[in-house]
Enzyme design. Structure first.
Site: not given
Length: 430
Positions: A352, A277, A262, A349, A391
């Site tokens: 999801s 990130r 990403r 987070e 994560r």
């Protein structure tokens, strides 16, 4: 992708649902395009009928020897043929414009999704575990003495730039163990079928899973046109594109462990410390393809699959349902699982789990054949992280840290680490 017929039938409900996401009403402009397109198609069909009629009359005029009438009719056929071609071209252009407009509109939220503007309006639905009380100030993952040697941001930056990391030694091995633990649990206990998918895909796969055209800037494209996947949601979901599945074959439950890429174009300045990130990361993805009437239950099932992994790892977490203003573009409803990170003194987070309804299925024409013999219907697709490996690594390291700089690892990882359960303050796995 939205169904223009549904918008045509209830434009007020469509605009009301968009307003819950904070978007302006769009039904009027969409229906104007739709009406222009349908009018042009109708006119082309009428002109085609005139052309066909004149074509039949040409033969009769020639047989009767009426040269003047023959020439007049032949010229008329030519005019109508050109008229039909022009109208169809205009109709195709209007159709493309309408399709593009529909493709840029987010999915409509489910009725039970809470209204809200941003993440501050998300609603906590459950919480598991009690954050550990430390006798010292807990550090962030990259500050822990035993972890720092195996989490090399300088070399990552040297080889690739900012937001890349080179993992080595014990840290790399624990990262790999986490991914294996996740995949094995999904396959052996959760009934998902393991896949090894490509990480390079064509435009069609990105479009079909709602990543294009709106979010091209958030992904990487190679010089020869392929896209690097942002998640294996793209490859797993698109695997049923164009298919008409038997109802008895559903649900399809899939998982894959892949690299993900990403650009993080919209996250400048956020989470720049550590590996929270990154531009390149690994994730174990879950994807389900199911009947419409089963999709809500399937989302709950997938959510439990992800939550259970954290419970086995002993990581405290909370689950929130995202409000309308914080949901992703393609989601009808999304639950986020947020793991407790003591180094940040915050929940962050880690997964999801979203249902898209038939939003993606319409874009990629994925349907099923009802067992009762009715016409094919669109499937529902769901996706969820099970889990984000990097994560999860952060959460395990921060929750297991000790005052001397060592880290005690979860027992469930021992079989993947040859029975070793600790990363010492010297960075050695023991």
């Amino acid at each position: 992708m939205h169904d223009i017929k549904a918008i045509r039938e209830n434009p007020t409900a469509f605009d009301a649902a968009l307003s819950r996401r904070g978007d302006a009403p769009l039904s009027a402009s969409l229906l104007a395009l739709d009406e222009a397109r349908r009018s042009k198609i109708s006119a082309a069909e009428s002109a085609q009928a005139d052309q066909n009629k004149a074509s039949k009359q040409v033969g009769a005029a020639k047989a009767s020897g009426d040269d003047a009438e023959f020439e007049r009719l032949r010229a008329l056929v030519g005019e109508k043929k050109a008229e039909v071609a022009a109208m169809r071209q205009e109709a195709d252009a209007l159709d493309a414009e309408l399709t593009d407009a529909l493709a840029r509109i987010p999915n409509l939220p489910a009725d039970d999704v809470p209204d809200g503007a941003d993440e501050d309006d998300n609603v906590e639905v459950s919480k598991w575990g009690t954050p550990k009380t430390f006798d010292f100030k807990p550090k962030e993952h990259f500050e822990i003495a035993g972890i720092a040697p195996g989490m090399d941001f300088e070399t990552g930056a040297k080889t690739s730039g900012a937001r890349f990391v080179m993992l080595r030694g014990a840290v790399a091995r624990v990262h790999r163990a986490l991914a294996q633990f996740m995949v094995d649990t999904h396959v052996d206990e959760n009934g998902l079928v393991e896949h090894q998918t490509p990480v390079l895909v064509r435009d069609e796969a990105m479009y079909g899973t709602d990543k294009l055209p709106k979010f091209g800037d958030d992904s990487y494209q190679t010089t020869n046109g392929w896209w690097l996947i942002p998640t294996s949601e793209v490859t797993l979901t698109y695997s049923v594109s164009g298919d008409v599945l038997e109802e008895t074959a559903l649900p399809l439950r899939m998982t894959a462990h892949t690299l993900c890429f990403r650009s993080e174009a919209g996250s400048a300045g956020r989470d720049t410390s550590g590996m929270l990130r990154q531009h390149q990361f690994e994730k174990v993805e879950m994807v389900s393809v199911t009947l419409p009437e089963h999709s809500d239950d399937e989302q709950k099932r997938m959510l439990r699959c992800a939550e259970d992994l954290l419970e086995r790892l002993g990581v405290p977490y909370r689950t929130v349902v995202l409000c309308t203003g914080d949901m992703g573009f393609g989601a009808r409803r999304t639950y986020d699982i947020e793991a407790w990170l003591p180094g940040q003194d915050a929940y962050r987070e880690i997964s999801s789990v979203s249902t898209t309804g038939d939003f993606q299925a319409r874009r990629m024409n994925a349907r099923y054949k009802p067992a009762d013999g009715g016409k094919p219907q669109f499937v529902h697709t769901l996706n969820g992280s099970g889990l984000a490996v990097g994560r999860c690594l952060i959460a395990v390291l921060e929750n297991g840290q000790q005052e001397d700089g060592s880290v005690v690892l979860p027992d469930v990882l021992a079989p993947y680490l040859r029975g070793k359960t600790t990363i010492g303050a010297d960075g050695v796995l023991t």
